[in-house]
Scaffold this motif. Structure first.
Motif, PDB file in Angstrom:
ATOM      1  N   VAL A 148      -3.119   5.897   4.302  1.00 36.77           N
ATOM      2  CA  VAL A 148      -3.003   4.927   3.207  1.00 36.77           C
ATOM      3  C   VAL A 148      -3.887   5.399   2.062  1.00 36.77           C
ATOM      4  N   VAL A 149      -3.269   5.670   0.901  1.00 41.57           N
ATOM      5  CA  VAL A 149      -4.020   6.292  -0.189  1.00 41.57           C
ATOM      6  C   VAL A 149      -4.343   5.339  -1.333  1.00 41.57           C
ATOM      7  N   ASP A 150      -3.615   4.203  -1.430  1.00 36.06           N
ATOM      8  CA  ASP A 150      -3.873   3.324  -2.570  1.00 36.06           C
ATOM      9  C   ASP A 150      -3.223   1.973  -2.330  1.00 36.06           C
ATOM     10  N   GLU A 151      -3.833   0.911  -2.868  1.00 29.75           N
ATOM     11  CA  GLU A 151      -3.166  -0.392  -2.878  1.00 29.75           C
ATOM     12  C   GLU A 151      -2.385  -0.508  -4.176  1.00 29.75           C
ATOM     13  N   LEU A 161       8.837   8.729  -0.413  1.00 27.09           N
ATOM     14  CA  LEU A 161       8.033   7.530  -0.670  1.00 27.09           C
ATOM     15  C   LEU A 161       7.959   6.646   0.569  1.00 27.09           C
ATOM     16  N   MET A 162       6.747   6.184   0.886  1.00 25.67           N
ATOM     17  CA  MET A 162       6.522   5.245   1.982  1.00 25.67           C
ATOM     18  C   MET A 162       5.585   4.139   1.492  1.00 25.67           C
ATOM     19  N   LEU A 163       6.019   2.890   1.652  1.00 26.24           N
ATOM     20  CA  LEU A 163       5.246   1.737   1.210  1.00 26.24           C
ATOM     21  C   LEU A 163       5.009   0.810   2.394  1.00 26.24           C
ATOM     22  N   LEU A 164       3.753   0.438   2.606  1.00 29.78           N
ATOM     23  CA  LEU A 164       3.348  -0.439   3.701  1.00 29.78           C
ATOM     24  C   LEU A 164       3.091  -1.829   3.141  1.00 29.78           C
ATOM     25  N   PHE A 194       0.838  -1.194   0.000  1.00 30.31           N
ATOM     26  CA  PHE A 194       0.000   0.000   0.000  1.00 30.31           C
ATOM     27  C   PHE A 194       0.880   1.254   0.000  1.00 30.31           C
ATOM     28  N   LEU A 195       0.415   2.258  -0.730  1.00 31.50           N
ATOM     29  CA  LEU A 195       1.100   3.542  -0.775  1.00 31.50           C
ATOM     30  C   LEU A 195       0.629   4.400   0.393  1.00 31.50           C
TER      31      LEU A 195
END
Length: 436
Positions: free
Chosen positions: A380-383, A356-359, A221-222
């Motif tokens: 969390v803005v998008d998968e 950039l941060m990715l979960l 996730f973004l």
């Protein structure tokens, strides 16, 4: 030993090409993320054989003497790690690449009994009381022959038939240990690794949620900044992570180095992502010494930036109501725990990676279930699961994506190459006369 502090000694054994090397690396990373100290005991036989010894060239007497000295060396090396673990203030996992009883798989029973008598050894101590848990990783030669390979092991020369025999002998050597588990090849390689880790966690009583289930898959996730303050997070572990991509002999293969650590203490991993075999993309992970890591840096692919990240690992627990039947007056309130890692890209980096941060998480939950578990304190803005723009390989490219020939347009999801799966499906339909 302090009360409630755990020291757990596990042996990964099995025939050649069973996943012991990758399994050791995956198990290490998993427990380090939980805050455990992990020690990795190297395979003694590999250390000795890499010095020029050829087992096939030894006489019978030399072979017996070799096994005797190998076992003595193994015990001494293991004892060094066991003593360090016993004094460690944290929970500690000791992973042994093979154990004392493996030596019995390579010599005749009467010779083994002679060594036992000569050195005042006994199998109860070597097998049953020395280690907490034995995991037999079944060789690919038994049930997954398409994946059996010798190319990554300079000391390995066994054909499929011999590998099958060695695998069966290695399993027989440990029969009788009170905690002995066999991880076979009935699932794909990625699922095999998860089953192995889940097996250890089950014995230890470590709650893994659903991230190790067979149908679990990685979801990404973004996250939009800014990063929340530290006190917004549940208890977490932060790691410094550095990635280098390496040159490869074929464009269909990816190779990278990873350095991961805390407070100046590092672990090193070499990863090779191979071309698909039977629709599966297999990643082979190998733990490295600092010297090997430094030597491999000579192969760095200059078309990629070095990737610097902070990796924050934490568990989010949410309450939910489990609906009962008609006879149940009060619905049951349950908890769902989900493990996450947040990758925060750091400079120096390409412009596309700034901020950039990715979960990421592994889960078998459906869309509705994972939505409930996503951290509320993060934006969390998008998968972006499977989206090539968010693969580290592409993010690290120095060239503009529009002009780059190295940009990877598809990414493996859950251990499978979707591009190849599609081609195989289309070919099958053409052969059977079906429309595409």
């Amino acid at each position: 030993m302090e009360q409630n502090r755990k020291v757990y000694k596990v042996v990964l054994t099995g025939g050649p090409c069973g996943g012991k090397t990758t399994g050791q690396s995956r198990l290490c990373t998993f427990f380090e993320n939980l805050g455990w100290k992990v020690f990795r005991v190297p395979e003694t036989a590999t250390v000795l054989l890499s010095g020029g010894i050829r087992f096939s060239e030894l006489s019978d007497d030399e072979a017996i003497k070799f096994q005797e000295n190998l076992l003595k060396t193994m015990v001494q090396i293991e004892n060094t790690f066991f003593e360090l673990a016993s004094s460690c203030p944290r929970n500690c996992l000791v992973i042994c690449d093979r154990g004392a009883m493996d030596a019995s798989a390579f010599i005749a029973k009467d010779k083994w009994e002679f060594l036992m008598s000569k050195n005042n050894w006994n199998e109860i101590e070597l097998r049953d009381t020395r280690y907490n848990h034995i995991i037999h990783m079944v060789s690919a030669a038994n049930g997954a022959q398409a994946f059996y390979t010798l190319e990554d092991h300079s000391c390995r020369s066994e054909g499929v038939s011999l590998a099958q025999e060695l695998d069966e002998n290695a399993a027989a050597a440990w029969v009788g240990h009170p905690y002995f588990d066999v991880i076979d090849n009935t699932t794909n390689f990625e699922q095999k690794m998860r089953r192995m880790i889940e097996c250890v966690c089950h014995k230890l009583g470590v709650d893994t949620g659903d991230r190790l289930k067979v149908n679990a898959r990685k979801r990404k996730f973004l996250v939009q900044g800014p990063l929340p303050p530290v006190d917004a997070f549940p208890k977490f572990q932060d790691f410094d992570v550095v990635h280098h991509y390496l040159q490869t002999s074929t464009p269909h293969m990816q190779a990278r180095l990873r350095k991961r650590g805390q407070n100046g203490h590092w672990s090193y991993i070499h990863t090779i992502r191979r071309p698909a075999v039977e629709n599966q993309v297999v990643e082979v992970k190998t733990q490295l010494s600092q010297r090997d890591y430094q030597n491999l840096q000579a192969q760095v692919d200059e078309s990629h930036f070095t990737v610097y990240k902070t990796r924050r690992c934490f568990i989010v627990t949410v309450n939910f109501v489990r609906k009962g039947g008609e006879a149940q007056e009060d619905p049951e309130v349950c908890q769902q725990s989900q493990y996450f890692q947040l990758d925060i890209y750091q400079e120096p980096c390409h412009e596309r990676c700034k901020g950039l941060m990715l979960l990421e998480t592994y889960t078998s939950l459906d869309d509705e279930g994972i939505k409930k578990c996503l951290p509320k304190f993060l934006n969390v803005v998008d998968e972006v699961t499977g989206k090539p723009d968010y693969s580290m390989f592409n993010l690290s490219l120095k060239e503009d994506w529009k002009n780059s020939k190295k940009y990877c347009n598809y990414m493996p999801v859950n251990g499978q190459d979707p591009h190849l799966v599609k081609l195989v499906r289309q070919k099958s339909q053409q052969v059977n006369g079906s429309s595409t």
